[in-house]
Design a protein around this motif. Structure first.
Motif, PDB file in Angstrom:
ATOM      1  N   ASP A  68      38.256  37.241  47.322  1.00  0.00           N
ATOM      2  CA  ASP A  68      37.510  38.485  47.173  1.00  0.00           C
ATOM      3  C   ASP A  68      37.799  39.188  45.870  1.00  0.00           C
ATOM      4  O   ASP A  68      36.978  39.934  45.357  1.00  0.00           O
ATOM      5  N   TYR A  69      38.989  38.994  45.363  1.00  0.00           N
ATOM      6  CA  TYR A  69      39.305  39.633  44.091  1.00  0.00           C
ATOM      7  C   TYR A  69      40.282  38.792  43.311  1.00  0.00           C
ATOM      8  O   TYR A  69      41.317  38.382  43.831  1.00  0.00           O
ATOM      9  N   HIS A  70      39.929  38.520  42.035  1.00  0.00           N
ATOM     10  CA  HIS A  70      40.824  37.798  41.140  1.00  0.00           C
ATOM     11  C   HIS A  70      40.535  38.275  39.743  1.00  0.00           C
ATOM     12  O   HIS A  70      39.415  38.122  39.239  1.00  0.00           O
ATOM     13  N   ASP A  71      41.515  38.891  39.119  1.00  0.00           N
ATOM     14  CA  ASP A  71      41.297  39.523  37.811  1.00  0.00           C
ATOM     15  C   ASP A  71      40.625  38.608  36.808  1.00  0.00           C
ATOM     16  O   ASP A  71      39.818  39.029  35.996  1.00  0.00           O
ATOM     17  N   THR A  72      41.042  37.322  36.821  1.00  0.00           N
ATOM     18  CA  THR A  72      40.531  36.420  35.781  1.00  0.00           C
ATOM     19  C   THR A  72      39.213  35.769  36.173  1.00  0.00           C
ATOM     20  O   THR A  72      38.315  35.593  35.349  1.00  0.00           O
ATOM     21  N   VAL A 132      46.542  48.804  35.424  1.00  0.00           N
ATOM     22  CA  VAL A 132      45.192  48.263  35.523  1.00  0.00           C
ATOM     23  C   VAL A 132      44.328  49.346  36.146  1.00  0.00           C
ATOM     24  O   VAL A 132      44.661  49.869  37.225  1.00  0.00           O
ATOM     25  N   GLY A 133      43.256  49.676  35.504  1.00  0.00           N
ATOM     26  CA  GLY A 133      42.366  50.689  36.035  1.00  0.00           C
ATOM     27  C   GLY A 133      43.078  52.021  36.209  1.00  0.00           C
ATOM     28  O   GLY A 133      42.825  52.760  37.155  1.00  0.00           O
ATOM     29  N   PRO A 160      39.265  32.836  55.225  1.00  0.00           N
ATOM     30  CA  PRO A 160      40.197  33.969  55.091  1.00  0.00           C
ATOM     31  C   PRO A 160      40.068  34.598  53.705  1.00  0.00           C
ATOM     32  O   PRO A 160      39.982  33.888  52.697  1.00  0.00           O
ATOM     33  N   PRO A 161      40.111  35.902  53.661  1.00  0.00           N
ATOM     34  CA  PRO A 161      39.991  36.596  52.376  1.00  0.00           C
ATOM     35  C   PRO A 161      41.306  36.584  51.621  1.00  0.00           C
ATOM     36  O   PRO A 161      42.386  36.597  52.215  1.00  0.00           O
ATOM     37  N   VAL A 162      41.208  36.536  50.322  1.00  0.00           N
ATOM     38  CA  VAL A 162      42.393  36.532  49.472  1.00  0.00           C
ATOM     39  C   VAL A 162      42.200  37.574  48.381  1.00  0.00           C
ATOM     40  O   VAL A 162      41.163  37.618  47.732  1.00  0.00           O
ATOM     41  N   ILE A 163      43.195  38.400  48.213  1.00  0.00           N
ATOM     42  CA  ILE A 163      43.209  39.358  47.100  1.00  0.00           C
ATOM     43  C   ILE A 163      44.256  38.885  46.118  1.00  0.00           C
ATOM     44  O   ILE A 163      45.405  38.667  46.509  1.00  0.00           O
ATOM     45  N   TRP A 164      43.878  38.721  44.885  1.00  0.00           N
ATOM     46  CA  TRP A 164      44.789  38.138  43.890  1.00  0.00           C
ATOM     47  C   TRP A 164      45.012  39.155  42.795  1.00  0.00           C
ATOM     48  O   TRP A 164      44.081  39.530  42.097  1.00  0.00           O
ATOM     49  N   ALA A 184      33.320  43.082  36.402  1.00  0.00           N
ATOM     50  CA  ALA A 184      34.387  43.655  35.598  1.00  0.00           C
ATOM     51  C   ALA A 184      34.321  45.160  35.721  1.00  0.00           C
ATOM     52  O   ALA A 184      33.331  45.730  36.200  1.00  0.00           O
ATOM     53  N   GLY A 185      35.417  45.750  35.325  1.00  0.00           N
ATOM     54  CA  GLY A 185      35.418  47.203  35.265  1.00  0.00           C
ATOM     55  C   GLY A 185      35.436  47.853  36.632  1.00  0.00           C
ATOM     56  O   GLY A 185      35.922  47.313  37.620  1.00  0.00           O
ATOM     57  N   LYS A 186      34.914  49.058  36.725  1.00  0.00           N
ATOM     58  CA  LYS A 186      34.995  49.860  37.937  1.00  0.00           C
ATOM     59  C   LYS A 186      34.327  49.145  39.103  1.00  0.00           C
ATOM     60  O   LYS A 186      34.770  49.208  40.242  1.00  0.00           O
ATOM     61  N   GLN A 187      33.226  48.504  38.824  1.00  0.00           N
ATOM     62  CA  GLN A 187      32.507  47.757  39.854  1.00  0.00           C
ATOM     63  C   GLN A 187      33.425  46.764  40.565  1.00  0.00           C
ATOM     64  O   GLN A 187      33.473  46.668  41.792  1.00  0.00           O
ATOM     65  N   ALA A 188      34.180  46.028  39.781  1.00  0.00           N
ATOM     66  CA  ALA A 188      35.063  45.021  40.362  1.00  0.00           C
ATOM     67  C   ALA A 188      36.143  45.681  41.204  1.00  0.00           C
ATOM     68  O   ALA A 188      36.462  45.223  42.304  1.00  0.00           O
ATOM     69  N   LEU A 189      36.700  46.777  40.666  1.00  0.00           N
ATOM     70  CA  LEU A 189      37.779  47.438  41.391  1.00  0.00           C
ATOM     71  C   LEU A 189      37.262  48.063  42.686  1.00  0.00           C
ATOM     72  O   LEU A 189      37.938  48.020  43.715  1.00  0.00           O
ATOM     73  N   ASP A 190      36.082  48.626  42.658  1.00  0.00           N
ATOM     74  CA  ASP A 190      35.508  49.190  43.873  1.00  0.00           C
ATOM     75  C   ASP A 190      35.312  48.117  44.917  1.00  0.00           C
ATOM     76  O   ASP A 190      35.579  48.325  46.105  1.00  0.00           O
TER      77      ASP A 190
END
Lengths: 337, 388, 388
Positions: free
Chosen positions: C99-103, C146-147, C63-67, C108-114
């Protein structure tokens, strides 16, 4: 009266009844109540602050070297290590009891609530126990007002148990060499300037030690403040610099228990439920000792009445004895068999 | 001088044996009390710290022992010499009532080994009613034995003592009237400290007066009771006529007692408690009924004339006084906390044993010493009845 | 909880043919099952539930997790990093698809947010949103961006497509330290930001990682959250007061308190209530499971510092550290003596019998006497007439 000298009788009888005038009104005959000593020490117990932790019970036992109190019905699993006092006794000078009602949901609420109460000697201003003890085993300190007990004087008559309006003194009936057990306000600690054990250990300041004057003002402050006001409740001894218990004023029941009861006591109570619910007896403002002593002194003031009566009786007896005894001899009894 | 004589009967009879057995059982439990403590024998607790040993053995026992005191008032103060034959039996009853009452007090004391403290001046606390009671009781017990001494001196000769007593007996008799007035009223004063712990049906500032008058009444009740029982049991001529003269006075004093009691109850407005339907209200009515019954018997000519009625009246008076004391000390109590009390079996056996001993000693003494008045040889005597 | 009682699941059978073969990124099937059984136990579930959790955890589709991170210190992530059973890497690589965890994300940067947006689109309706840290609402939420987007927007955006939302840590649960008075940024918990959607709160500062992991696994296994309290905190972890579970509770009960750091009581390990422990008003399971897997007592009180109530909104960062806490006594223990308990001994069978016997004898003797008096009167009238 047959051939008695009526005049003689009246003289003698007059003496005999001279000092026995009976009073008409109770308050008129009671002697004046005793006054609070100038440096009277006391305690303010606030039931709303009490959390029922029983630290005071444990501390009192330790400070006074009292053994564990194990009730009969718990003795099966209690091997003598766990003190579970259910009431004042020969081994327990201070006990915490709980008032429960209905669903017992809310602390310090009379209906469907619960509240704690601490029971021990109230160190009355005009103590009944001191008044009734025939051998001065109970003594009230003239300066501090602490009521202490001297087992060396005590004969175990238990008049103090019988007479205390608050049911405090306990005779250790299970000990063939028992004595009276009663809180003595840790006088052995107080004389070294220390605070009584229960007040010392109380975590919330429910048991607060201090001079009666100061405690009266503290109690008045708490009662005057509206419920919900943030308040700093002192702990240990009033006037010391211990960090206070920061909490809010609860909704108190009116009045301070002990202010007038039995002529006033040095240990006083504040609570959130009515005092009778906590088992604190409803006692009138007259100290029982003032009435009992008043009557006794009226009858026996300096033993004048008994002495006068004795003179009268002796006079009459002297007069009548030879005649009375002579009436018995066969010749004077006529046809009697 | 009296024309009393020892009763010529066997000392050992079924009755005295039973009484002796009961006394032995009682003393056994006193022994248990001394070894294991009061809690092992009694049901005393802190709500009821004075139980039947105090209420019955001391308070009621000494009131029953007021026979001597009541007779002394009648004979030596009011100069009714014709009652003199009743003095010795009454004194004897008083002797044991007080001596054994004192013994019961000693047994009940929690720290009896320090009981002598009451005699040490540096421990005296004169404000205490119990202080006065203790010293007065001790003094009266001594006086009672001295008053009875002539009976012993008739059997054992000690001329010097006899001379002293002949000269100074009037002092002891006077003391024998004064001291019970003092301590019987003090028994009432002792209850005053109870305050709200005693039901208002009994608590009143008049307690000392009510106690002393009921003690006097019980004294006369005992005299009338003893005279009747002894005469009937031993086939002696009845003293009924003598007693019936006395009973009218007793009847009026009983009425006076009731008047004071009820005037006080009405004045304090507490009569409604008598209709509460609880145990206290029941004993209250029984107590009053007994007093009224005795008054009715003694104030009606028919009652006074009938020996049976007089006897029942005496019993009623004794029961009334006893119940009054039991009420004021135990039943009427409202202790702090939810306490109940009923004596335990060992506790009861001690009381029964002490009472049995009192009766036993009484029977022994009337057989050994010149106490009871006897008939002259010439007059006929009813047949002997069963020997107690 | 019906899923847990499915007895068709057999633990032994589920081990499979090669239980010790290393299959799952370093874990064998046996180890995986043991881990899940442990987690199940922590939540108070059966081993059958543990098997189901294992099945869910190793399912091919992780299962995907967005953090998301808001106003936070990253302590909650750090806490998670210190989990040992399993290790964090096992979780990240084998259990869930983070799938996403800030730390922790590599990019990093735009790539991560996209990438984040792409994953959110791809797994819309299927991903678990975890929020760490508070969300400032004041002034349009500009105090955390953030962003270029405010945290408020980010949370709402992510929550739209989330299958479940878990707020880890006190900051995400109710605002945390930044929400302490005067709360200049208007920091709130995640639930306040997205009132329409259920947010499972795992408060703590930081929370125990196993509280979080257990909740996630439960969610994955059973498709719904575990039993929650009124603040949406799982009851298995936040259902009881610390005061009820604390190993120092006996000291509290016996009145033994530390009064200062380093004093005798403190060294003895006494109760820390008097130096401000908030255990009595804090619901958490810290005393039971500790932190860091280093053994018994590995929690603040265990090390000698009073609990400050980090999970509770009314307590943490509001009440002074050393102020006395309010003791939330649920009800007083039944061992407390009641004020109106009945005490004392009533009538016993023996006592009743004794009273009955004595009463019977007295009444019987009296009746006999009365009868004799009647006879006596009839048989000897003359002797009475002779008296005056």
């Amino acid at each position: 009266m047959t051939d008695v000298d009526r005049r003689d009788f009246l003289i003698g009888a007059g003496f005999a009844t001279a000092g026995t005038a009976v009073p008409t009104e109770a308050s008129a005959i009671a002697r004046p109540p005793k006054e609070m000593p100038p440096q009277a020490v006391g305690m303010l117990y606030d039931s709303t602050l009490c959390i029922g932790c029983k630290a005071c019970v444990a501390a009192c036992k330790a400070a006074n070297n009292m053994p564990a109190d194990i009730p009969e019905h718990l003795s099966g699993w209690n091997e003598g290590t766990w003190d579970s006092a259910e009431d004042l006794s020969g081994r327990t000078l201070n006990v915490i009891k709980v008032y429960r009602n209905g669903t017992v949901e809310q602390k310090d609420r009379e209906t469907d609530g619960y509240a704690f109460v601490k029971r021990h000697c109230l160190h009355c201003v005009d103590p009944s126990c001191v008044s009734v003890c025939p051998v001065s085993a109970m003594r009230k300190d003239p300066t501090t007002g602490i009521v202490t007990y001297n087992a060396d004087a005590c004969i175990g008559c238990r008049y103090c148990v019988y007479g205390c309006p608050f049911g405090v003194p306990q005779f250790d009936l299970n000990n063939p060499f028992g004595k009276i057990a009663k809180c003595q306000f840790c006088s052995h600690l107080q004389k070294d300037g220390k605070v009584p054990a229960c007040c010392d250990v109380c975590p919330t300041g429910a048991s607060l030690f201090g001079t009666v004057k100061d405690l009266e003002q503290e109690a008045a402050r708490r009662l005057a403040a509206p419920a919900g006001t943030p308040y700093q409740f002192p702990r240990g001894r009033l006037g010391d610099n211990r960090p206070p218990n920061v909490a809010t004023i609860p909704s108190y029941t009116k009045g301070i228990y002990g202010e007038h009861e039995a002529g006033g006591t040095q240990v006083r109570y504040l609570a959130g439920v009515p005092f009778p619910k906590l088992g604190l007896p409803t006692v009138g403002p007259q100290s029982p000792a003032s009435l009992a002593e008043g009557v006794q002194h009226t009858i026996y003031h300096w033993l004048i009445a008994p002495l006068v009566a004795f003179v009268g009786l002796a006079f009459l007896t002297r007069r009548n004895a030879p005649r009375a005894d002579a009436d018995d001899t066969p010749k004077s009894r006529g046809g009697r068999s | 001088m009296s024309i009393a004589a020892p009763l010529r009967r066997n000392l050992i009879t079924p009755t005295t044996l039973v009484l002796a057995a009961l006394a032995v059982i009682g003393f056994f439990f006193i022994g248990v009390r001394l070894i294991y403590g009061l809690g092992a024998v009694t049901n005393l607790n802190s709500g009821y710290s004075w139980g039947i040993w105090v209420a019955i053995d001391i308070f009621i026992g000494t009131a029953l022992g007021c026979g001597g005191f009541s007779m002394a008032i009648l004979v030596y103060i009011f100069n009714r010499g014709e009652y003199h034959p009743l003095v010795r039996p009454a004194l004897l009853g008083g002797l044991f009532g007080y001596t054994l009452g004192g013994m019961a007090a000693f047994t009940d004391l929690g720290r009896y080994w320090q009981a002598y403290n009451i005699l040490l001046p540096w421990y005296w606390q004169p404000n205490s009613v119990m202080f006065e009671i203790a010293l007065c009781l001790l003094a009266y017990t001594g006086v009672a034995w001295i008053e009875f001494a002539p009976v012993f001196l008739e059997r054992w000769r000690f001329p010097a003592i006899k001379r002293f007593l002949d000269r100074w007996m009037f002092v002891f008799i006077a003391l024998g009237v004064l001291l019970p007035l003092m301590h019987q009223s003090s028994f009432g004063s002792a209850v005053l400290v109870m305050g709200t712990k005693l039901s208002p049906l009994w608590f009143t500032v008049w307690l000392p007066l009510l106690f002393v008058v009921s003690a006097i009444l019980m004294g006369y009740g005992v005299v009338m009771f003893e005279a009747t029982v002894v005469a009937n049991s031993f086939g002696l001529p009845s003293e009924h006529a003598l007693i019936s003269k006395l009973s009218r006075v007793v009847g009026w004093v009983t009425v006076g007692w009731l008047v004071i009691r009820w005037a006080d109850l009405l004045d304090r407005g507490v009569v409604s408690l008598a209709f509460a339907g609880d145990l206290k209200s029941w004993t209250f009515w029984i107590e009053n009924a007994l007093f009224v019954g005795a008054a009715v018997v003694y104030l009606t000519p028919a009652g006074r004339a009938s020996q049976r009625a007089s006897f029942l009246g005496a019993v009623a008076l004794l029961a009334a006084g006893a119940l009054y004391r039991l009420d004021a000390l135990i039943i009427g109590l409202r202790p702090v906390g939810n306490w109940i009390y009923f004596p335990s079996l060992p506790e009861l056996m001690v009381t029964i044993g002490i009472i049995a001993l009192e009766i036993l000693l009484y029977l022994v003494f009337i057989k050994m010493f010149a106490v009871l008045p006897v008939v002259e040889a010439s007059s006929p005597r009813p047949a002997d009845r069963r020997l107690p | 909880m019906d899923a847990t009682s499915n007895s068709a699941i057999d633990y032994g059978a589920s081990l499979g043919p090669n239980p010790d073969e290393t299959v799952y990124g370093g874990l064998s099937r046996r180890q995986m099952l043991q881990f899940c059984a442990g987690i199940a136990t922590t939540m108070g579930l059966s081993s059958a539930a543990g098997v189901r959790m294992a099945e869910a955890a190793i399912a091919p589709a992780r299962p995907p997790v967005i953090w998301l991170h808001g106003q936070e210190c990253t302590g909650c992530t750090e806490s998670l990093l210190r989990s040992y059973h399993p290790t964090l890497e096992s979780i990240l690589l084998d259990v869930i698809s983070l799938d996403y965890h800030d730390t922790l994300c590599i990019g990093a940067g735009k790539q991560a947010l996209d990438y984040k947006h792409a994953m959110m689109e791809k797994n819309k309706g299927k991903y678990v949103l975890v929020t760490e840290g508070g969300t400032p609402m004041k002034d349009g939420g500009i105090y955390c961006k953030v962003g270029g987007k405010t945290q408020v927007e980010l949370v709402r955006e992510a929550a739209e497509g989330a299958a479940a939302v878990i707020a880890i840590g006190s900051c995400a649960s109710w605002g945390g330290i930044q929400s302490a008075d005067p709360n200049p940024t208007g920091a709130v918990g995640t639930q306040t930001v997205i009132p329409g959607k259920l947010v499972i709160n795992i408060p703590g500062c930081p929370p125990n990682p196993y509280n979080f992991l257990s909740t996630v696994l439960y969610l994955l296994t059973f498709g719904r959250p575990p039993e929650l309290d009124q603040q949406n905190r799982p009851k298995f972890a936040y259902g009881r007061l610390i005061h009820e579970n604390c190993e120092r509770r006996p000291h509290f009960d016996a009145g033994r308190f530390a009064l200062e750091f380093g004093d005798e009581g403190h060294r003895q390990g006494f109760c820390l209530y008097k130096i401000g422990c908030k255990g009595p008003e804090t619901y958490a399971n810290c005393p039971s499971i500790g932190f860091g897997d280093v053994g018994f007592g590995s929690w603040p009180v265990g090390t000698g510092h009073p609990c400050f109530g980090c999970v509770e909104k009314e307590t943490a960062f509001r009440k002074p550290l050393h102020a006395l806490s309010t003791v939330k006594t649920l009800t007083p223990p039944t061992a407390f003596p009641q004020v109106d308990a009945e005490k004392g001994q009533g009538i016993s069978a023996g006592a009743a019998a004794a009273v009955g016997v004595v009463g019977g004898i007295v009444v019987g003797a009296g009746a006999m006497l009365l009868k004799q008096m009647g006879e006596d009167k009839k048989s000897a009238p003359d002797s009475t007439k002779e008296r005056t």
